[in-house]
Design a protein around this motif. Structure first.
Motif, PDB file in Angstrom:
ATOM      1  N   GLU A  92      -3.236   1.571   7.663  1.00 35.80           N
ATOM      2  CA  GLU A  92      -3.810   0.223   7.729  1.00 35.80           C
ATOM      3  C   GLU A  92      -3.629  -0.527   6.414  1.00 35.80           C
ATOM      4  N   TYR A  93      -3.668   0.209   5.305  1.00 34.89           N
ATOM      5  CA  TYR A  93      -3.479  -0.432   4.005  1.00 34.89           C
ATOM      6  C   TYR A  93      -2.025  -0.872   3.827  1.00 34.89           C
ATOM      7  N   GLY A  94      -1.116  -0.057   4.310  1.00 36.58           N
ATOM      8  CA  GLY A  94       0.294  -0.411   4.229  1.00 36.58           C
ATOM      9  C   GLY A  94       0.614  -1.646   5.049  1.00 36.58           C
ATOM     10  N   VAL A  95       0.061  -1.701   6.241  1.00 35.83           N
ATOM     11  CA  VAL A  95       0.273  -2.870   7.117  1.00 35.83           C
ATOM     12  C   VAL A  95      -0.233  -4.135   6.436  1.00 35.83           C
ATOM     13  N   GLN A  96      -1.404  -4.042   5.829  1.00 34.63           N
ATOM     14  CA  GLN A  96      -1.976  -5.222   5.176  1.00 34.63           C
ATOM     15  C   GLN A  96      -1.147  -5.640   3.964  1.00 34.63           C
ATOM     16  N   LEU A  97      -0.696  -4.660   3.171  1.00 36.68           N
ATOM     17  CA  LEU A  97       0.130  -4.971   2.004  1.00 36.68           C
ATOM     18  C   LEU A  97       1.412  -5.701   2.422  1.00 36.68           C
ATOM     19  N   ILE A  98       2.069  -5.174   3.448  1.00 35.46           N
ATOM     20  CA  ILE A  98       3.327  -5.764   3.902  1.00 35.46           C
ATOM     21  C   ILE A  98       3.105  -7.168   4.449  1.00 35.46           C
ATOM     22  N   LYS A  99       2.058  -7.339   5.238  1.00 38.10           N
ATOM     23  CA  LYS A  99       1.788  -8.669   5.789  1.00 38.10           C
ATOM     24  C   LYS A  99       1.436  -9.664   4.687  1.00 38.10           C
ATOM     25  N   ASP A 100       0.736  -9.202   3.651  1.00 37.80           N
ATOM     26  CA  ASP A 100       0.423 -10.077   2.517  1.00 37.80           C
ATOM     27  C   ASP A 100       1.698 -10.472   1.776  1.00 37.80           C
TER      28      ASP A 100
END
Length: 330
Positions: A92-100
């Motif tokens: 979930e942290y990776g998904v958020q980082l990439i989307k940011d």
């Protein structure tokens, strides 16, 4: 009387000062955590929102042209995404980082690419690669939707520099330092992890990139990179059942194919064999290749869509492309 132990202070990220400067706290911390590869520590780092702090610092270093810290933070981001991708509990942290990155910091990506300096651009390309391969391409649709493939710099990344052309063997030995090499590895993963419809659009909508990819393949690419390229092309284009022949011919047109033929002169027997099988499949396989079934003999007037001239006589054929391929082999 024994000393009273002092409680261990928790690390907190440095705040951005009023002048807009950012210090090294977050960058140094993530660098240490990545070296230790501590799942718990990295999980805590991300759960407290320090990943966003890292993105802010990364963007700031780009804005103030602090090239050393910008490169270091880009590399750290790539390693962090790679670590996250290998640990399901952090997804979930990776998904958020990439989307940011794709929504709020995409201009930082473009700045690094437009610099056209290998020391700055290659880490950015590797970061893009990590985004593409994250969770086996889970966010590739988001990436393609938000990334600008019309950037003028993208085809230029595939042009060898003058220094690389002046020392071709040295370039091949240290190909990981080449922007072309890094960008090709990114493109290959883009083809590998994208769905057929998206892959088709990428192939047909980016002609300038494709031209430069084919143009220099036999000039500057190592045998290993060429072999990898042919393998991906064969699996993801030629053997793609949903692609019509017309689509494949647009990718492997006569000019593009002519740029591949010098591979036959390589000293690498294994590569030569792989390429030979690729060309045979492309030229003779009715199901997957580029060959159309001529309904009449070549010397008769046919309903073929292409016209060729031999010894002053014109003939129609369904396989003008393959005729060109054969004549180029002379």
């Amino acid at each position: 009387m024994s000393d009273i132990p002092h409680p261990r202070k928790k690390w907190v990220p440095p705040a951005q000062t009023a002048s807009g400067s950012v210090d090294n706290g977050v960058l140094e911390k993530v660098g240490t955590l990545l070296k230790e590869e501590s799942l718990n520590e990295i999980s805590q780092f991300l759960s407290k929102g320090f990943g966003n702090q890292l993105l802010q610092s990364w963007s700031y270093f780009a804005q103030v042209n602090d090239h050393r810290k910008f490169t270091t933070s880009t590399i750290s981001l790539s390693k962090l995404l790679g670590f996250i991708s290998n640990n399901d509990e952090l997804q979930e942290y990776g998904v958020q980082l990439i989307k940011d990155i794709l929504t709020s910091y995409i201009k930082t990506i473009y700045r690094g690419l437009n610099s056209m300096r290998a020391s700055l651009t290659n880490p950015i390309i590797r970061l893009l690669n990590e985004i593409v391969i994250f969770e086996n391409g889970a966010l590739i649709d988001d990436f393609v939707a938000l990334f600008d493939f019309t950037l003028p710099v993208l085809p230029k990344l595939l042009n060898p520099s003058k220094s690389e052309l002046s020392n071709i063997e040295g370039t091949k030995e240290k190909e990981h330092l080449s922007m072309r090499y890094c960008f090709i590895r990114f493109l290959l993963n883009l083809l590998k992890y994208s769905a057929p419809l998206l892959r088709k659009d990428l192939l047909l909508s980016n002609s300038k990139i494709m031209i430069n990819w084919f143009k220099h393949i036999c000039t500057i690419d190592s045998d290993g990179l060429i072999g990898l390229t042919i393998s991906v092309w064969d699996e993801k284009i030629i053997k793609e059942q949903s692609f019509k022949k017309a689509t494949k011919i647009k990718v492997f047109n006569e000019w593009n194919l002519s740029k591949l033929l010098p591979i036959y002169y390589t000293k690498d027997k294994e590569l030569r064999s792989v390429f030979d099988k690729f060309i045979l499949s492309l030229a003779t396989d009715f199901k997957y290749g580029l060959r159309f079934n001529d309904d009449e003999a070549w010397f008769l007037q046919t309903s073929g869509s292409g016209t060729i001239s031999v010894n002053g006589r014109s003939f129609k054929t369904h396989n003008k492309l393959l005729y060109g391929l054969i004549t180029n082999l002379k």
